[in-house]
Design a protein around this motif. Structure first.
Motif, PDB file in Angstrom:
ATOM      1  N   GLN A  78      82.924  -4.177   3.312  1.00 48.87           N
ATOM      2  CA  GLN A  78      82.727  -4.908   4.568  1.00 48.87           C
ATOM      3  C   GLN A  78      82.290  -6.340   4.291  1.00 48.87           C
ATOM      4  O   GLN A  78      82.779  -7.274   4.926  1.00 48.87           O
ATOM      5  CB  GLN A  78      81.703  -4.191   5.456  1.00 48.87           C
ATOM      6  CG  GLN A  78      82.153  -2.831   5.943  1.00 48.87           C
ATOM      7  CD  GLN A  78      83.452  -2.884   6.723  1.00 48.87           C
ATOM      8  OE1 GLN A  78      83.629  -3.725   7.588  1.00 48.87           O
ATOM      9  NE2 GLN A  78      84.356  -1.982   6.413  1.00 48.87           N
ATOM     10  N   SER A 103      73.297  -0.341   4.091  1.00 50.97           N
ATOM     11  CA  SER A 103      72.877  -0.543   5.485  1.00 50.97           C
ATOM     12  C   SER A 103      73.450  -1.857   6.024  1.00 50.97           C
ATOM     13  O   SER A 103      73.738  -1.966   7.220  1.00 50.97           O
ATOM     14  CB  SER A 103      71.358  -0.499   5.621  1.00 50.97           C
ATOM     15  OG  SER A 103      70.752  -1.549   4.910  1.00 50.97           O
ATOM     16  N   GLU A 109      76.376  -2.979   5.110  1.00 49.20           N
ATOM     17  CA  GLU A 109      77.760  -2.584   5.383  1.00 49.20           C
ATOM     18  C   GLU A 109      77.843  -1.898   6.757  1.00 49.20           C
ATOM     19  O   GLU A 109      78.736  -2.200   7.545  1.00 49.20           O
ATOM     20  CB  GLU A 109      78.263  -1.629   4.289  1.00 49.20           C
ATOM     21  CG  GLU A 109      78.447  -2.275   2.934  1.00 49.20           C
ATOM     22  CD  GLU A 109      79.755  -3.029   2.830  1.00 49.20           C
ATOM     23  OE1 GLU A 109      80.825  -2.408   2.658  1.00 49.20           O
ATOM     24  OE2 GLU A 109      79.704  -4.276   2.909  1.00 49.20           O
ATOM     25  N   ALA A 110      76.908  -1.005   7.032  1.00 46.41           N
ATOM     26  CA  ALA A 110      76.893  -0.309   8.322  1.00 46.41           C
ATOM     27  C   ALA A 110      76.659  -1.294   9.459  1.00 46.41           C
ATOM     28  O   ALA A 110      77.288  -1.201  10.511  1.00 46.41           O
ATOM     29  CB  ALA A 110      75.830   0.787   8.316  1.00 46.41           C
ATOM     30  N   TYR A 111      75.769  -2.234   9.247  1.00 45.22           N
ATOM     31  CA  TYR A 111      75.498  -3.270  10.249  1.00 45.22           C
ATOM     32  C   TYR A 111      76.781  -4.040  10.561  1.00 45.22           C
ATOM     33  O   TYR A 111      77.086  -4.312  11.730  1.00 45.22           O
ATOM     34  CB  TYR A 111      74.408  -4.220   9.727  1.00 45.22           C
ATOM     35  CG  TYR A 111      74.259  -5.492  10.500  1.00 45.22           C
ATOM     36  CD1 TYR A 111      73.562  -5.526  11.715  1.00 45.22           C
ATOM     37  CD2 TYR A 111      74.831  -6.680  10.034  1.00 45.22           C
ATOM     38  CE1 TYR A 111      73.439  -6.707  12.432  1.00 45.22           C
ATOM     39  CE2 TYR A 111      74.689  -7.867  10.748  1.00 45.22           C
ATOM     40  CZ  TYR A 111      73.998  -7.874  11.937  1.00 45.22           C
ATOM     41  OH  TYR A 111      73.878  -9.038  12.642  1.00 45.22           O
ATOM     42  N   VAL A 146      79.834  -3.022  10.267  1.00 40.29           N
ATOM     43  CA  VAL A 146      80.790  -2.161  10.971  1.00 40.29           C
ATOM     44  C   VAL A 146      80.376  -1.974  12.432  1.00 40.29           C
ATOM     45  O   VAL A 146      81.185  -2.037  13.322  1.00 40.29           O
ATOM     46  CB  VAL A 146      80.918  -0.790  10.272  1.00 40.29           C
ATOM     47  CG1 VAL A 146      81.695   0.202  11.129  1.00 40.29           C
ATOM     48  CG2 VAL A 146      81.585  -0.948   8.916  1.00 40.29           C
ATOM     49  N   HIS A 147      79.069  -1.794  12.664  1.00 40.91           N
ATOM     50  CA  HIS A 147      78.608  -1.359  13.983  1.00 40.91           C
ATOM     51  C   HIS A 147      77.888  -2.404  14.819  1.00 40.91           C
ATOM     52  O   HIS A 147      77.815  -2.260  16.029  1.00 40.91           O
ATOM     53  CB  HIS A 147      77.692  -0.139  13.848  1.00 40.91           C
ATOM     54  CG  HIS A 147      78.362   1.012  13.196  1.00 40.91           C
ATOM     55  ND1 HIS A 147      79.382   1.714  13.795  1.00 40.91           N
ATOM     56  CD2 HIS A 147      78.190   1.567  11.965  1.00 40.91           C
ATOM     57  CE1 HIS A 147      79.793   2.676  12.979  1.00 40.91           C
ATOM     58  NE2 HIS A 147      79.098   2.604  11.877  1.00 40.91           N
ATOM     59  N   GLY A 148      77.313  -3.422  14.168  1.00 44.03           N
ATOM     60  CA  GLY A 148      76.436  -4.232  14.983  1.00 44.03           C
ATOM     61  C   GLY A 148      76.514  -5.725  14.833  1.00 44.03           C
ATOM     62  O   GLY A 148      75.776  -6.448  15.479  1.00 44.03           O
ATOM     63  N   SER A 149      77.370  -6.227  13.992  1.00 43.85           N
ATOM     64  CA  SER A 149      77.379  -7.686  13.829  1.00 43.85           C
ATOM     65  C   SER A 149      78.048  -8.275  14.983  1.00 43.85           C
ATOM     66  O   SER A 149      78.077  -9.075  15.618  1.00 43.85           O
ATOM     67  CB  SER A 149      78.068  -8.091  12.532  1.00 43.85           C
ATOM     68  OG  SER A 149      79.445  -7.811  12.597  1.00 43.85           O
TER      69      SER A 149
END
Length: 161
Positions: A39, A152, A154-156, A158-161
């Motif tokens: 990501q 985390s 990477e997850a941010y 994907v989901h929250g940026s």
């Protein structure tokens, strides 16, 4: 000619700066790709493409205004970073530097009462606010996560940026 020689020269220099930024962002993307942080790698590859588009906008403006295109040598990118934080700090530093460069272009256009150039350059002024904010936020998330928790980030992304 719709552009002064001084402003044309400064924009030509900026074309080189934008191309250098594109290369630097590809290098940062490679850093994250090597860490299997896809990501982050994708974000910086997209950023690299955006910087190249900026160079192309500037290039077209110089050509359209009859300024004489003179693309300078492009500075070599930094090839390695000790960690993710350093890579994003480099990106933020670059964006702050580019913000100053764009301000300099706008200063030339304003001093020459070149309203055509001021209108054109305003897009870049607005874009720099977006770019600096994006890198400041990303750096903040990386600092909060720490080097051991980059998944985390990477997850941010994907989901929250």
């Amino acid at each position: 000619m719709l552009i002064s020689p001084a402003l044309a020269a400064a924009i030509n220099t900026q074309i080189g700066n934008e191309l250098a930024a594109s290369l630097q962002y590809h290098q940062i993307a490679a850093h994250f790709h090597d860490l299997h942080l896809l990501q982050l790698a994708t974000l910086f590859h997209k950023q690299a493409a955006e910087e190249r588009e900026h160079a192309e906008k500037l290039l077209k403006y110089v050509v359209d205004t009859g300024g004489g295109l003179r693309i300078p040598a492009v500075r070599q990118p930094v090839h390695s970073f000790p960690n993710a934080e350093a890579a994003v700090e480099a990106a933020l530093s670059w964006e702050l530097e580019v913000t100053g460069q764009i301000k300099g272009l706008m200063d030339i256009a304003a001093s020459e009462s070149d309203y055509l150039a001021q209108g054109f350059l305003q897009w870049f002024v607005d874009e720099q606010l977006e770019e600096v904010t994006k890198m400041q936020r990303l750096l903040g998330v990386i600092r909060m996560s720490g080097e051991r928790n980059l998944l985390s980030v990477e997850a941010y992304l994907v989901h929250g940026s």
